[in-house]
Design an enzyme around this catalytic site. Structure first.
Site, short mmCIF file in Angstrom:
data_model
loop_
_atom_site.label_atom_id
_atom_site.label_comp_id
_atom_site.label_asym_id
_atom_site.label_seq_id
_atom_site.Cartn_x
_atom_site.Cartn_y
_atom_site.Cartn_z
N SER A 226 50.81 34.62 36.89
CA SER A 226 50.54 33.54 37.84
C SER A 226 49.81 32.42 37.11
O SER A 226 49.13 32.65 36.10
CB SER A 226 49.65 34.05 38.99
OG SER A 226 49.17 32.97 39.77
N TYR B 203 41.72 38.52 40.95
CA TYR B 203 43.15 38.30 40.73
C TYR B 203 43.40 37.42 39.51
O TYR B 203 44.26 37.72 38.66
CB TYR B 203 43.77 37.67 41.98
CG TYR B 203 45.26 37.48 41.90
CD1 TYR B 203 46.13 38.56 41.84
CD2 TYR B 203 45.81 36.20 41.92
CE1 TYR B 203 47.50 38.38 41.78
CE2 TYR B 203 47.18 36.00 41.86
CZ TYR B 203 48.03 37.10 41.80
OH TYR B 203 49.38 36.90 41.74
N LYS C 248 45.35 38.52 36.03
CA LYS C 248 46.50 37.82 35.49
C LYS C 248 46.22 37.29 34.09
O LYS C 248 47.13 37.24 33.25
CB LYS C 248 46.93 36.69 36.43
CG LYS C 248 47.51 37.20 37.75
CD LYS C 248 48.67 38.18 37.52
CE LYS C 248 49.35 38.59 38.81
NZ LYS C 248 50.44 39.56 38.59
#
Length: 269
Positions: free
Chosen positions: A144, A157, A161
């Site tokens: 991402s 998160y 990533k």
């Protein structure tokens, strides 16, 4: 440009919804033999049925939680037992959350994200790398833009990533002499159910959020699953035979912006 995956075995994790579903369907259209993994049995079965309709090739559907060693081992074993080979591994399965360092009450959120988004990818890749060496196959990790961009509220998160991005570079270097390519595709703002699941917002609010986000995209459009799937397939194909250790961003030129008033507000919280 002719893309053909006939007789190629492709494993797509997180295939029951969103980008994983779009990726599975595109590989099916191109003739791939698919191993599809997801936690939602009903959704996974529906995706497998849609894939079978493309070229009449029935996928192997594996219901498994890749945040557990048992789920990872089941996935690797059933895939290799069924197909006897693997040509492409698409590590797409992931969970997200909205959290900041000041609002995280315990470590469960952090552990849940890293368990699937990092540990699960590491473990599954570890188990399947020997099969990919045999076929001179390749790996595509779905990351991402938050792995490189800074955004308040995306703490665990974004960290996960970022770890995945570096995992790609490290494993690409290790496996390159073996003929195995490893790359990352990083979606930008993409219309899926992912954000709705982690925020619980209504469809109306979600569409408003997408519309607001599109104002930060120079090309003016948010991504859809097919935009990401097409890049995954291209990177996995022979057209990218010398591409490895690379993070390919698909985001329409998305620009993260933060105003001074936002900074002042956050500073005083």
């Amino acid at each position: 440009m002719n893309l053909d995956f006939t007789n190629k075995v492709v494993l797509v994790t997180g295939a029951s919804i969103g980008i994983g579903e779009s990726t599975a369907l595109l590989f099916a259209k191109l003739g791939a033999k698919l191993s599809l993994v997801g936690r939602n049995e009903a959704n996974l079965g529906a995706v497998a049925a849609k894939c079978e309709k493309q070229k009449g090739v029935k996928p192997l559907a594996i219901v498994a939680d890749l945040g557990t060693d048992e789920g990872v081992e089941k996935t690797a074993k059933q895939t290799l037992d069924h197909f006897k080979r693997l040509d492409v591994l698409v590590n797409n399965a992931a969970v997200g959350c909205r959290a900041t360092i000041l609002t995280t009450e315990d470590m469960k959120v952090f552990d849940d994200v890293f368990r699937i988004d990092v540990r699960g990818v590491y473990n599954l890749t570890r188990l399947l790398a020997p099969a990919l060496v045999e076929t001179k196959g390749n790996i595509v990790n779905i990351s991402s833009i938050v792995g490189t961009a800074v955004s308040v509220g995306a703490l665990p998160y974004g960290m996960a990533k970022a770890a995945l991005d570096h995992f790609t570079r490290l494993v690409a270097l290790e496996l390159a002499p073996k003929g195995v390519r490893v790359n990352t595709v990083s979606p930008g703002l993409t219309e899926t159910n992912f954000v709705k699941r982690i925020t619980g917002i209504s469809e109306t609010k979600y569409q408003e959020w997408l519309e607001g986000g599109s104002t930060h995209i120079p090309m003016g459009q948010v991504c859809v699953g097919d935009d990401i799937a097409r890049m995954v397939v291209f990177i996995a194909s022979e057209h990218s035979r010398l591409v490895t250790g690379t993070n390919v961003v698909v985001d329409g030129g998305f620009q993260f912006t933060i105003s001074s008033s936002d900074l002042d507000t956050r500073k005083n919280k």
